[in-house]
Write a protein that holds these residues in place. Sequence first.
Motif, PDB file in Angstrom:
ATOM      1  N   GLN A 393       0.835  -1.203   0.000  1.00 21.09           N
ATOM      2  CA  GLN A 393       0.000   0.000   0.000  1.00 21.09           C
ATOM      3  C   GLN A 393       0.867   1.249   0.000  1.00 21.09           C
ATOM      4  O   GLN A 393       0.580   2.223  -0.693  1.00 21.09           O
ATOM      5  CB  GLN A 393      -0.925  -0.020   1.227  1.00 21.09           C
ATOM      6  CG  GLN A 393      -1.997  -1.086   1.147  1.00 21.09           C
ATOM      7  CD  GLN A 393      -3.026  -0.762   0.087  1.00 21.09           C
ATOM      8  OE1 GLN A 393      -3.439   0.383  -0.064  1.00 21.09           O
ATOM      9  NE2 GLN A 393      -3.426  -1.768  -0.666  1.00 21.09           N
ATOM     10  N   GLU A 395       3.922   1.361  -1.167  1.00 21.91           N
ATOM     11  CA  GLU A 395       4.627   1.439  -2.447  1.00 21.91           C
ATOM     12  C   GLU A 395       3.713   1.935  -3.542  1.00 21.91           C
ATOM     13  O   GLU A 395       4.122   2.720  -4.396  1.00 21.91           O
ATOM     14  CB  GLU A 395       5.217   0.067  -2.788  1.00 21.91           C
ATOM     15  CG  GLU A 395       6.300  -0.319  -1.789  1.00 21.91           C
ATOM     16  CD  GLU A 395       7.046  -1.591  -2.167  1.00 21.91           C
ATOM     17  OE1 GLU A 395       6.507  -2.349  -3.006  1.00 21.91           O
ATOM     18  OE2 GLU A 395       8.141  -1.804  -1.622  1.00 21.91           O
ATOM     19  N   ALA A 396       2.441   1.490  -3.511  1.00 19.67           N
ATOM     20  CA  ALA A 396       1.503   1.949  -4.527  1.00 19.67           C
ATOM     21  C   ALA A 396       1.292   3.457  -4.403  1.00 19.67           C
ATOM     22  O   ALA A 396       1.256   4.174  -5.407  1.00 19.67           O
ATOM     23  CB  ALA A 396       0.174   1.215  -4.382  1.00 19.67           C
ATOM     24  N   ALA A 397       1.169   3.933  -3.159  1.00 18.13           N
ATOM     25  CA  ALA A 397       0.937   5.364  -2.959  1.00 18.13           C
ATOM     26  C   ALA A 397       2.161   6.179  -3.366  1.00 18.13           C
ATOM     27  O   ALA A 397       2.047   7.194  -4.063  1.00 18.13           O
ATOM     28  CB  ALA A 397       0.583   5.639  -1.493  1.00 18.13           C
ATOM     29  N   LEU A 398       3.334   5.712  -2.979  1.00 13.13           N
ATOM     30  CA  LEU A 398       4.558   6.438  -3.353  1.00 13.13           C
ATOM     31  C   LEU A 398       4.754   6.415  -4.866  1.00 13.13           C
ATOM     32  O   LEU A 398       5.178   7.408  -5.459  1.00 13.13           O
ATOM     33  CB  LEU A 398       5.777   5.805  -2.663  1.00 13.13           C
ATOM     34  CG  LEU A 398       5.841   5.943  -1.144  1.00 13.13           C
ATOM     35  CD1 LEU A 398       7.060   5.210  -0.587  1.00 13.13           C
ATOM     36  CD2 LEU A 398       5.875   7.416  -0.733  1.00 13.13           C
ATOM     37  N   SER A 399       4.402   5.277  -5.489  1.00  6.58           N
ATOM     38  CA  SER A 399       4.602   5.164  -6.929  1.00  6.58           C
ATOM     39  C   SER A 399       3.699   6.105  -7.712  1.00  6.58           C
ATOM     40  O   SER A 399       3.958   6.390  -8.881  1.00  6.58           O
ATOM     41  CB  SER A 399       4.342   3.727  -7.392  1.00  6.58           C
ATOM     42  OG  SER A 399       5.287   2.868  -6.810  1.00  6.58           O
ATOM     43  N   LEU A 400       2.611   6.560  -7.066  1.00  6.87           N
ATOM     44  CA  LEU A 400       1.741   7.539  -7.730  1.00  6.87           C
ATOM     45  C   LEU A 400       2.307   8.941  -7.588  1.00  6.87           C
ATOM     46  O   LEU A 400       1.734   9.905  -8.101  1.00  6.87           O
ATOM     47  CB  LEU A 400       0.343   7.501  -7.123  1.00  6.87           C
ATOM     48  CG  LEU A 400      -0.544   6.364  -7.603  1.00  6.87           C
ATOM     49  CD1 LEU A 400      -1.818   6.304  -6.776  1.00  6.87           C
ATOM     50  CD2 LEU A 400      -0.882   6.554  -9.078  1.00  6.87           C
ATOM     51  N   GLY A 401       3.382   9.065  -6.858  1.00 11.43           N
ATOM     52  CA  GLY A 401       3.975  10.388  -6.677  1.00 11.43           C
ATOM     53  C   GLY A 401       3.468  11.118  -5.451  1.00 11.43           C
ATOM     54  O   GLY A 401       3.622  12.334  -5.332  1.00 11.43           O
ATOM     55  N   MET A 402       2.846  10.369  -4.532  1.00  6.74           N
ATOM     56  CA  MET A 402       2.470  11.021  -3.270  1.00  6.74           C
ATOM     57  C   MET A 402       3.728  11.158  -2.416  1.00  6.74           C
ATOM     58  O   MET A 402       4.529  10.220  -2.338  1.00  6.74           O
ATOM     59  CB  MET A 402       1.452  10.178  -2.498  1.00  6.74           C
ATOM     60  CG  MET A 402       0.090  10.089  -3.173  1.00  6.74           C
ATOM     61  SD  MET A 402      -1.089   9.213  -2.113  1.00  6.74           S
ATOM     62  CE  MET A 402      -2.235   8.584  -3.328  1.00  6.74           C
ATOM     63  N   ALA A 403       3.879  12.297  -1.769  1.00  3.96           N
ATOM     64  CA  ALA A 403       4.980  12.459  -0.825  1.00  3.96           C
ATOM     65  C   ALA A 403       4.718  11.497   0.340  1.00  3.96           C
ATOM     66  O   ALA A 403       3.559  11.173   0.623  1.00  3.96           O
ATOM     67  CB  ALA A 403       5.049  13.890  -0.323  1.00  3.96           C
TER      68      ALA A 403
END
Lengths: 496, 245
Positions: A393, A395-403
């Motif tokens: 979860q 990694e998915a969020a970071l991969s979307l470019g969320m800080a």
Amino acid sequence: MRRGLLALLLLLLVLPLGADTLDEVGVRGVLRWAGDASGGGPYIFDGPDGALTGFEVELARELAGRLGVKDAFVQGQWDKLPQLMDRGGADIVLNGYEWSAEREASWPSSVPYYVYTLQLMARKSDGLSSWEDLRRPREGRRQRVGVLSGSAAERCVRERLGESVEILGYDGVTNVLRLVEQGQLDATVQDLPIAVHYGPQFPALVRVGDPVAPGWYVIFTRKGDERLKARINEALRGMFLDGTLRRIYAKYGIWSPEQESLVAIGAHWPPAAASAPRAPTEPLRWFALLAKAAWTTLELAVLSMPLAMLVGLLVALGRLYGPRWLGIPLEVYVEFLRGTPLLLQLFVIYYLLPGIGIRIPAFWAGVLGLAINYSAYEAENYRAGLLAVPKGQWEAALSLGMAPRVALWRVVVPQALRIVIPPVTNDFIALFKDTSVCSVIAVVDLTGAYNRLYNDHPREVLQLGLMAAFLYLAMSYPMSLLARRLERRLGHGRIA
Amino acid sequence: MIEARGILKSHGALKVLDGISLSVAKGETAVLLGPSGGGKSTLLRCLNGLETFDAGQIDVAGHRLLPGRRDEAELTALRRRLGMVFQQFYLFPHMTALQNVASGPRYALGRPREEAEAEAQVLLARVGLGTRAQARPDQLSGGQQQRVAIARALAMKPEAILFDEPTSALDPRMAAEVTAVMADLARAGQTMVVVTHAMGFARAVARTVHVLHAGRIAESGPPEQVFTAPREDVTKAFLHEASGG
Ligand SMILES: Nc1ncnc2c1ncn2[C@@H]1O[C@H](COP(=O)(O)OP(=O)(O)OP(=O)(O)O)[C@@H](O)[C@H]1O
Ligand SMILES: [Mg+2]
């Protein structure tokens, strides 16, 4: 030896018929008397040499001596002493217990051994001159009067001043005097012996007006112990007539001319039951009292839990994702609060903080204490919840470019909140029960109110118990329904 | 678009990536395949900064990655231009399909909700899920979830998208739905790096196939060549295995 055994056997045979504790006391050679040493002087307290002392300690020793046995003190919580005796933990109750018709009906009393009066005490600096002055509001609120909970003083204040003052019941004596001194309470009403004994230790307090509402201290016995009671009465009369009582009382500064009336009163004991038959609306009044206390329980729980959850979440976030230097203080916070009793924490907030100028009203001290205590447990819940969110979860969020901070708030925290619904709900239900600890700071929750009513009306235990159980159920059942619904609605996110 | 040179990465004594160089041009679809443990996932994760490496350099979507500590803000900026699709989908379970797709623009870019969700609706339609916008992830089949995940990556209008075995967790019928969506993307000129064992997809869509083995690229070439006339023993063995031989 053999003879002792024989006597015991005989006793066992006789017990079911003319069972009387007097026989047991004789065989045992010991009279066990129940009191509460935390009640303080001059009744029962630790003397300078560490040994138990007080006028009741001497009275008990003398009494036992006249029954031809030794005495043994049994420690109990003051308002539960008769129950302790009923369970067989002691033979008699001897600790500043006032006579009342209600009590007489459950526990036959000895002749009185002391005439007490009630003394109003307040801060010298307030210039209070009479009971009536207490009716004047102070800083826009009712004046606060502290009393020993369940005592005659409490009933007396209620009868005289009713709703015009706020009456707060406590378990001890010195803590109440300190609260008056510190300004959290405006006055207290105490049995005169207490005012005499502690007066010198609290020089900021003065006695206001004359002592009022005389009453009698008596010894309570178990129902059926007629012979024991008769022997006690005989001994007390003897102690009075030969001056023993006067000598003991004088030693503690509590002898007064009224004591002379004791023999005459004792000749016609107990007084004819003056108590009017119970009004049919009495149970309604009890229920109203219990319902009001249930409302307090609800308020305490509902106000403190969200606070506990918020602080707990912040602590958990700080420990897991905060700067390194924050880790140790937060760990200490959690471990300290989990490792010390809630009772102690409430005590510190309510009784000790005023010493450094922080004065919090009892109710809010209760809310704060519960919130702080539970925040430690919630912090651990949230920590586990946050760690249980799958790494994917993040990694998915970071991969979307969320800080990382955004990923935490938008993706990880919402899932952690759902994961911890069951343990947090459990804690909430536990907190409902823990509100009863607030009675140490005179916040009366449902358990507290039940205890008081039960002490005043010991014979109505079934009715009172059913009422209290019903009210608890009325609170906890909707809560568990709500929790279940919440879980169903938010529970979707369990498989990531 | 993506230019990796001499990437080295070890876990203890194990050289997971042993001097890999890879180049993917704009609009190209590159397929990575090879036996399990060959380092395919690790390579993809190095490309978008989910993992660090020990030596070499990567130029990707206008950013340069070097060994050692990274600046989080720069990684975040890079990831906004480089999508990633995982084998296990990793949809956000507390959001609807629509909210999942809109989550990147909303939370990473701070775009207004209405705007982000309107675009998300279009993307869901594009992956064939226009009617399931309000469904929660656990109400969707695996194939549908993976298509939502692809739409979620597309919502950021990335310059390239990395796929790590997007169909391995799916049964063949659902895998076909997903592969069809990816083939559409490839035809539309989306730059993609795809780790997959789906040979049909590789044949139809990939411009280059790279075979990874023991942290090295054993063989690279157009799919017709690699599949029909493999030069390396490693490739032959892998194809033999994969065809169920
Ligand atoms: N954190 C780690 N610590 C130690 N070894 C690791 C770690 N992560 C990966 N590895 C090893 O690195 C090697 C490459 O792993 P990687 O996941 O990149 O392979 P892969 O080609 O994606 O394989 P698969 O087809 O099974 O997904 C494996 O041998 C794996 O065991
Ligand atoms: Mg892999």
